[in-house]
Design a protein around this motif. Sequence first.
Motif, mmCIF file in Angstrom:
data_model
loop_
_atom_site.group_PDB
_atom_site.id
_atom_site.type_symbol
_atom_site.label_atom_id
_atom_site.label_comp_id
_atom_site.label_asym_id
_atom_site.label_seq_id
_atom_site.Cartn_x
_atom_site.Cartn_y
_atom_site.Cartn_z
ATOM 1 N N THR A 152 16.016 -15.509 2.106
ATOM 2 C CA THR A 152 16.441 -16.890 2.305
ATOM 3 C C THR A 152 16.524 -17.180 3.798
ATOM 4 N N ARG A 153 16.744 -18.441 4.104
ATOM 5 C CA ARG A 153 16.865 -18.864 5.496
ATOM 6 C C ARG A 153 18.287 -18.656 5.975
ATOM 7 N N ALA A 154 18.430 -18.121 7.172
ATOM 8 C CA ALA A 154 19.751 -17.830 7.725
ATOM 9 C C ALA A 154 20.518 -19.124 7.986
ATOM 10 N N ALA A 225 35.296 -10.933 2.064
ATOM 11 C CA ALA A 225 34.243 -11.850 2.506
ATOM 12 C C ALA A 225 34.217 -11.982 4.020
ATOM 13 N N VAL A 226 35.380 -12.023 4.640
ATOM 14 C CA VAL A 226 35.442 -12.118 6.108
ATOM 15 C C VAL A 226 34.804 -10.886 6.743
ATOM 16 N N LEU A 227 35.111 -9.714 6.209
ATOM 17 C CA LEU A 227 34.519 -8.480 6.740
ATOM 18 C C LEU A 227 33.015 -8.430 6.491
ATOM 19 N N THR A 228 32.588 -8.849 5.306
ATOM 20 C CA THR A 228 31.160 -8.817 4.993
ATOM 21 C C THR A 228 30.382 -9.772 5.880
ATOM 22 N N GLU A 229 30.929 -10.956 6.136
ATOM 23 C CA GLU A 229 30.252 -11.906 7.023
ATOM 24 C C GLU A 229 30.102 -11.326 8.415
ATOM 25 N N ALA A 230 31.144 -10.690 8.920
ATOM 26 C CA ALA A 230 31.062 -10.066 10.243
ATOM 27 C C ALA A 230 30.025 -8.949 10.259
ATOM 28 N N ALA A 231 29.970 -8.167 9.177
ATOM 29 C CA ALA A 231 28.987 -7.080 9.104
ATOM 30 C C ALA A 231 27.560 -7.625 9.059
ATOM 31 N N LEU A 232 27.336 -8.686 8.276
ATOM 32 C CA LEU A 232 26.003 -9.278 8.196
ATOM 33 C C LEU A 232 25.571 -9.840 9.553
ATOM 34 N N PHE A 234 26.687 -8.902 12.454
ATOM 35 C CA PHE A 234 26.508 -7.761 13.361
ATOM 36 C C PHE A 234 25.132 -7.121 13.168
ATOM 37 N N LEU A 235 24.654 -7.093 11.930
ATOM 38 C CA LEU A 235 23.354 -6.491 11.629
ATOM 39 C C LEU A 235 22.203 -7.462 11.878
ATOM 40 N N GLY A 236 22.520 -8.710 12.202
ATOM 41 C CA GLY A 236 21.475 -9.681 12.508
ATOM 42 C C GLY A 236 20.935 -10.432 11.324
ATOM 43 N N TRP A 246 32.414 -13.916 15.143
ATOM 44 C CA TRP A 246 32.910 -12.632 15.628
ATOM 45 C C TRP A 246 31.868 -11.532 15.448
ATOM 46 N N GLY A 247 31.118 -11.557 14.358
ATOM 47 C CA GLY A 247 30.082 -10.557 14.158
ATOM 48 C C GLY A 247 28.963 -10.671 15.180
ATOM 49 N N ASN A 248 28.534 -11.913 15.459
ATOM 50 C CA ASN A 248 27.493 -12.115 16.467
ATOM 51 C C ASN A 248 27.961 -11.676 17.856
#
Length: 297
Positions: A152-154, A225-232, A234-236, A246-248
């Motif tokens: 999907t589109r980011a 969900a907050v942690l998963t969003e940050a992880a996603l 962080f991984l780009g 925060w992840g970016n």
Amino acid sequence: MAALPTTSEAAPATADEAPFVLPRFRWARKHPTLIIGGVLLVAMAALAIFAPWIATHDPQDMDVLSRMQTASADHWFGTDALGRDVFSRAVWGGRVSMIVGLSVGVLATVLGLLLGLMAGFVRWADSFIMRVMDGLMAIPGILLAIALMAVTRASLTTVIIAITIPEIPRVVRLVRSLALTLREQLFVEAAHAVGTRLPVILLRHVVPNMIAPLIVQATFVAAAAVLTEAALSFLGVGVPPQTPSWGNMMAEGRNFVAVAFHIILYPGILLAATVLAINMLGDGLRDALDPRLARQL
């Protein structure tokens, strides 16, 4: 000879007997986790809501001459590799986490409630729904979210959808277990006996008895969900790179840890504080809403 004190002159009431003073705070003393978590979460939410007024700079403004500076009067948290103000970006990044946490918590709870009720009360649908949920739970949530984001589109919307889908099975299993217990209760059987329609039984008798555990489960889903969003991010594969999150921010600063550790320090602290606040709120709600735990406290 001194007169004996009358009944009206007796010793003052003890702390437990003092009316209208300490009883007001007795509930708060029994549930400090709920109070601390709620106050901390409100503070983090206020930081995100009022970001346009709290931020000292535009989060997208770049000043290459001031890149990777430490904290100062002009840049409270320092600057990143492009000279952007870390404090302003961290404040705006809280909006992404709050929106994702709230949206995923609400969507996963509502969809899980509907599917769980169907699985618990419609016998022919139980096997099909639960096999689908078992299949989703067999895949690690972060991997499923990455796979969904890859096709999907980011955007923020696709991130919310990608995180919601892996969280739905948790709620479905909880609701189904509660439904299987409640449908055997006498008040539900009595409603069936007098001819009450199933939707009315669910709305009047079943769902109200699920509210407490659903609220607690929703808080844990929101924290995940907050942690998963940050992880996603962080991984780009999360929100677009130009969006302050925060992840970016941590992903952009990982290459400069040795020379500018503050780039990932402050977003990490805010992320940890937000997840801690949501988890403490959930633990406090569980203690407050569970009658058995309430009696122990």
